[in-house]
Design a protein around this motif. Structure first.
Motif, mmCIF file in Angstrom:
data_model
loop_
_atom_site.group_PDB
_atom_site.id
_atom_site.type_symbol
_atom_site.label_atom_id
_atom_site.label_comp_id
_atom_site.label_asym_id
_atom_site.label_seq_id
_atom_site.Cartn_x
_atom_site.Cartn_y
_atom_site.Cartn_z
ATOM 1 N N ASP A 76 0.800 -1.215 0.000
ATOM 2 C CA ASP A 76 0.000 0.000 0.000
ATOM 3 C C ASP A 76 0.839 1.275 0.000
ATOM 4 O O ASP A 76 0.287 2.356 -0.204
ATOM 5 N N PRO A 108 -1.892 3.499 -2.061
ATOM 6 C CA PRO A 108 -2.697 3.802 -0.877
ATOM 7 C C PRO A 108 -4.168 4.058 -1.176
ATOM 8 O O PRO A 108 -5.007 3.885 -0.292
ATOM 9 N N ILE A 109 -4.491 4.437 -2.396
ATOM 10 C CA ILE A 109 -5.883 4.821 -2.686
ATOM 11 C C ILE A 109 -6.672 3.676 -3.299
ATOM 12 O O ILE A 109 -7.859 3.511 -3.025
ATOM 13 N N GLN A 135 -1.887 8.046 -7.946
ATOM 14 C CA GLN A 135 -1.935 8.191 -6.498
ATOM 15 C C GLN A 135 -0.537 8.459 -5.941
ATOM 16 O O GLN A 135 -0.214 8.083 -4.820
ATOM 17 N N GLU A 183 -0.296 10.749 -2.741
ATOM 18 C CA GLU A 183 -0.709 10.004 -1.561
ATOM 19 C C GLU A 183 0.333 8.938 -1.208
ATOM 20 O O GLU A 183 0.571 8.653 -0.031
ATOM 21 N N ARG A 234 3.119 10.360 0.827
ATOM 22 C CA ARG A 234 2.737 10.595 2.217
ATOM 23 C C ARG A 234 2.680 9.276 2.981
ATOM 24 O O ARG A 234 3.179 9.170 4.091
ATOM 25 N N ARG A 235 2.074 8.287 2.369
ATOM 26 C CA ARG A 235 1.966 7.005 3.064
ATOM 27 C C ARG A 235 3.348 6.380 3.276
ATOM 28 O O ARG A 235 3.628 5.824 4.330
ATOM 29 N N GLU A 269 7.807 4.778 10.723
ATOM 30 C CA GLU A 269 7.176 4.116 11.864
ATOM 31 C C GLU A 269 6.879 2.640 11.656
ATOM 32 O O GLU A 269 7.201 1.811 12.492
ATOM 33 N N PRO A 280 -6.415 5.625 4.788
ATOM 34 C CA PRO A 280 -5.610 5.203 3.636
ATOM 35 C C PRO A 280 -4.138 5.610 3.724
ATOM 36 O O PRO A 280 -3.296 4.981 3.095
ATOM 37 N N ILE A 281 -3.844 6.631 4.491
ATOM 38 C CA ILE A 281 -2.468 7.145 4.495
ATOM 39 C C ILE A 281 -1.652 6.582 5.654
ATOM 40 O O ILE A 281 -0.455 6.335 5.516
ATOM 41 N N ARG A 327 -10.451 6.880 -1.555
ATOM 42 C CA ARG A 327 -10.308 5.424 -1.381
ATOM 43 C C ARG A 327 -11.675 4.762 -1.193
ATOM 44 O O ARG A 327 -11.933 3.689 -1.738
#
Lengths: 239, 239
Positions: free
Chosen positions: A110, A114-115, A124, A127, A130-131, A138, B114-115, B131
């Motif tokens: 993902d 992600p979308i 996407q 996005e 960012r993801r 993390e 989604p993110i 999404r």
């Protein structure tokens, strides 16, 4: 003779099954990669859409038995061929580790989608940036840290569960290999924190059967149609 | 006596375990919901972070045995208490269905996240709209269509595998209940296409033990901290 049905041009989820079959020296046909095989895969996909087969490949076929879901296939191969501890606790532990790797894998996928899996990456990309930033800062350290500690507690064996490699170790090998392909810069920063995973990867890669497989043309190269994709714009070392 | 460890304020993944325990009338403690229980859950989470326990709750504990990953817990309960077919093919089939439901559940969760799971919904609302649109138009019908066809092929039994309900049926009940909560408008349009799933949901809800559970205060209400969240701005009937 097992028959594996999976997309012929990517490693994808099918690769976790291939690694188990290869490492255990189990004869199998990689059906969709044979001449005319894609048509056979597509015929199976239509059966899947009609509900006579499971939801999605990989499928492992042996006679009339058709198994899907990577972790279920590995659970089956594990029991049939001793690729996981055979006592109840060890059996459950291997499965649980595999499902945690499956969760990790989904998050890796993902990062670039992600979308929606029905859209192109290019649709996407913002996005995805960012993801991926959150993933590398993390989620990846959290998962890797968990598996590192499992290996630490396993002690001298160096494997995730039991005294020899299991299908879960093969899968962790593949995840590290894929992360290195997808995020070489980020992994250069992260890897020193996970020496036991790095050592496990090297150990698995050096198993004679695996080494022969990885050097053969049966091993499909990582590419940007698979789960692990190298998009340089996503590969940023953690600040 | 089983001990379930899961977040006390949401149904979440723990609910799939609760449903199996309740439907099978297995005595259990829902530890984190007892007085002082949250502290015990947090202590277990720290053990998890140290690698002495699995990655994340739900955990099912019985004496020294600690099992995690919803599908692994259900696989264990299924074998111990006959909550799935006991022959090898049926055993694999139940697990495979459960893992397909787990994939579906992850996609449901990601409609509002989604993110990244570390961010608030409000920080990813625009992405969530995008999404969710794809989810309601393509993914939800694809998954529901698959389970509808599995029920269709099962014939008169009305269950996903075998001649009586399995843990996979309980889980499909929960997924439909959650989708109705999260997306009431969209589901009103979708549901007529999946009459067998609707009938299975009604059948499970009417099982005497389940009905008592669902009416009790042991059943946590759906809410906007769980997997199934009702955000009206995401709930659009398919055009």
């Amino acid at each position: 003779m097992y028959e594996l049905y999976y997309w012929p041009e990517i490693q994808g989820r099918g690769e976790f099954v291939r690694l188990a079959l290869e490492a255990a020296d189990l004869p199998y046909r990689d059906v969709a990669r044979e001449p005319g095989g894609t048509a056979r895969l597509l015929a199976l996909m239509r059966e899947s859409e009609r509900g006579t087969l499971p939801f999605a490949p990989p499928f492992l076929k042996q006679g009339d038995l058709v198994i899907a879901q990577t972790a279920t296939i590995l659970c089956y191969l594990g029991r049939q061929h001793g690729l996981a501890p055979s006592d109840e606790t060890g059996f459950l532990r291997a499965q649980q580790l595999q499902l945690t790797l499956a969760d990790f894998l989904q998050e890796i996928h993902d990062t670039h989608h992600p979308i929606g899996s029905g859209l192109y990456y290019e649709e996407q990309q913002a996005e995805a940036r960012r993801r991926t930033a959150g993933f590398l800062a993390e989620r990846a350290p959290r998962y890797l840290g968990y598996f590192e500690r499992v290996l630490e507690r396993a002690g001298d064996s160096g494997f995730l569960c039991g005294s020899r490699w299991s299908y879960a170790d093969l899968s962790l090998f593949q995840v590290l290999a894929g992360l290195r392909y997808a995020f070489p810069q980020a992994m250069r920063h992260l890897e020193p924190r996970f020496p036991r995973i790095v050592a496990l990867h090297a150990h698995i890669a050096a198993l004679p059967r695996l080494r022969r497989y990885l050097e053969s043309d049966r091993r499909i190269a990582f590419n940007e149609s698979g789960i692990f994709r190298h998009y340089p714009e996503l590969d940023r070392p953690r600040a």
